[in-house]
Design a protein around this motif. Structure first.
Motif, short mmCIF file in Angstrom:
data_model
loop_
_atom_site.label_atom_id
_atom_site.label_comp_id
_atom_site.label_asym_id
_atom_site.label_seq_id
_atom_site.Cartn_x
_atom_site.Cartn_y
_atom_site.Cartn_z
N ALA A 52 0.83 -1.14 0.02
CA ALA A 52 0.00 -0.07 -0.12
C ALA A 52 0.89 1.17 -0.02
O ALA A 52 0.68 2.18 -0.69
CB ALA A 52 -0.98 -0.05 1.24
N GLN A 53 2.11 1.47 0.67
CA GLN A 53 2.67 2.62 0.82
C GLN A 53 3.56 2.57 -0.49
O GLN A 53 3.73 3.65 -0.96
CB GLN A 53 3.93 2.31 2.04
CG GLN A 53 3.16 2.19 3.26
CD GLN A 53 4.35 1.84 4.19
OE1 GLN A 53 5.17 1.21 4.22
NE2 GLN A 53 4.26 2.35 5.70
N THR A 54 3.96 1.54 -1.12
CA THR A 54 4.61 1.69 -2.57
C THR A 54 3.33 2.10 -3.66
O THR A 54 3.74 2.81 -4.21
CB THR A 54 5.20 0.28 -2.90
OG1 THR A 54 6.18 -0.26 -1.95
CG2 THR A 54 5.74 0.33 -4.51
N VAL A 55 2.39 1.72 -3.51
CA VAL A 55 1.25 2.03 -4.28
C VAL A 55 1.20 3.53 -4.28
O VAL A 55 1.00 4.15 -5.48
CB VAL A 55 0.19 1.30 -4.25
CG1 VAL A 55 -1.10 1.94 -5.22
CG2 VAL A 55 0.27 -0.23 -4.79
N ILE A 56 1.13 4.10 -3.03
CA ILE A 56 0.90 5.51 -2.94
C ILE A 56 1.97 6.22 -3.30
O ILE A 56 1.98 7.33 -3.97
CB ILE A 56 0.58 5.69 -1.51
CG1 ILE A 56 -1.06 5.35 -1.13
CG2 ILE A 56 0.35 7.17 -1.06
CD1 ILE A 56 -1.38 5.01 0.21
N GLY A 57 3.27 5.66 -2.77
CA GLY A 57 4.41 6.57 -3.05
C GLY A 57 5.15 6.54 -4.57
O GLY A 57 5.38 7.66 -4.79
N GLN A 58 4.92 5.32 -5.09
CA GLN A 58 5.42 5.21 -6.38
C GLN A 58 4.28 5.21 -7.51
O GLN A 58 4.91 5.82 -8.86
CB GLN A 58 6.29 3.86 -6.70
CG GLN A 58 7.41 3.95 -5.65
CD GLN A 58 8.14 2.57 -5.98
OE1 GLN A 58 8.12 2.02 -7.00
NE2 GLN A 58 8.86 2.11 -4.94
N TYR A 59 3.11 5.05 -7.47
CA TYR A 59 2.36 4.88 -8.36
C TYR A 59 1.07 5.87 -8.06
O TYR A 59 -0.08 5.57 -8.67
CB TYR A 59 1.52 3.43 -8.52
CG TYR A 59 2.90 2.63 -8.80
CD1 TYR A 59 3.73 2.81 -9.75
CD2 TYR A 59 3.15 1.55 -7.95
CE1 TYR A 59 4.65 1.78 -10.15
CE2 TYR A 59 4.24 0.88 -8.16
CZ TYR A 59 5.31 0.85 -9.36
OH TYR A 59 5.95 -0.09 -9.61
N ASN A 60 1.20 7.09 -7.49
CA ASN A 60 0.01 7.98 -7.13
C ASN A 60 -1.31 7.07 -6.58
O ASN A 60 -2.35 7.55 -6.73
CB ASN A 60 -0.19 8.70 -8.38
CG ASN A 60 0.94 9.60 -8.70
OD1 ASN A 60 1.58 10.01 -7.79
ND2 ASN A 60 1.36 9.50 -9.98
N GLY A 61 -1.17 6.00 -5.90
CA GLY A 61 -2.29 5.24 -5.38
C GLY A 61 -2.96 4.41 -6.27
O GLY A 61 -4.07 4.02 -6.02
#
Length: 224
Positions: free
Chosen positions: A105-114
């Motif tokens: 979840a952190q990666t999706v928000i941090g790298q892929y704008n959610g």
């Protein structure tokens, strides 16, 4: 095992016959959840992580319990590791899976704008996401042709004699060369429950099997 002359393989015809048979059985967990409205890539990925080393009969209610609290990366990160671990109770390695999900979840928000990308390389770059989950998610949620091989699929196609492989990873590569792309998603959708309920590990139901005339029954010494 069987000396009766078998037909040349017709994977389309075989899958069609199996589809008719599997109407009477429960669907594989992620396909069932998709039909119930849990259709996003992120939801399907969480469900796949829950299902690792966990029976579908457990995976489905645990997934629904999680989705009652969180269906997006943002909602998931509102849960503490301990809270998420408790939600995942019943699924094997629930503590490890909680940390894996929060990290994703952190990666999706941090790298892929959610927005979780519908891309195999990017999905498998996430810690805890292997080829099986990536392909299942892409096939179910994004309708991208992908073959997912679990223990049931691996056993069934080798028992048929359709391929001869020792590991699921080799099975995936072999099936990609043999199966038409428009049936790739059907491989797991149909053969996972077929292997679980009909072409079982012990005592497969060969006597009433819709594809017995194709199956070489490799390694089968006893059956129903």
């Amino acid at each position: 095992m069987n000396e009766v002359q078998k037909k040349p393989f017709d994977i389309n015809g075989m899958l069609n016959r199996i589809a008719e048979l599997m109407v009477q059985y429960p669907k594989a967990a992620m396909f069932q959840l998709y039909e119930e409205g849990f259709t996003s890539l992120f939801e399907q990925l969480l469900s796949c992580i829950i299902s690792i080393r966990t029976l579908d009969e457990v995976s489905i209610p645990v997934s629904k319990r999680l989705f009652a609290k969180a269906r997006t990366p943002q909602e998931l990160l509102k849960l503490s590791p301990l809270e998420l671990e408790d939600v995942l109770h019943g699924s094997s390695y629930n503590g490890q899976k909680a940390y894996t999900m929060l990290s994703i979840a952190q990666t999706v928000i941090g790298q892929y704008n959610g927005q979780l990308p519908a891309d195999y390389e990017q999905l498998t770059s996430l810690k805890g996401v292997g080829p099986k989950c990536a392909n299942l998610v892409l096939g179910i949620a994004a309708q991208i042709p992908a073959i997912s091989v679990d223990s049931h699929v691996h056993r069934v196609v080798n028992r048929w004699g359709y391929i001869q492989t020792a590991q699921p990873e080799k099975t995936l590569s072999a099936l990609e060369k043999l199966v038409p792309q428009d049936r790739w998603i059907d491989i797991n959708r149909l053969l996972m429950p077929f292997g679980k309920f009909h072409c079982t590990h012990n005592l497969p139901k060969c006597s009433i099997c819709p594809v017995l005339d194709y199956c070489r029954q490799v390694g089968v010494t006893r059956h129903r």
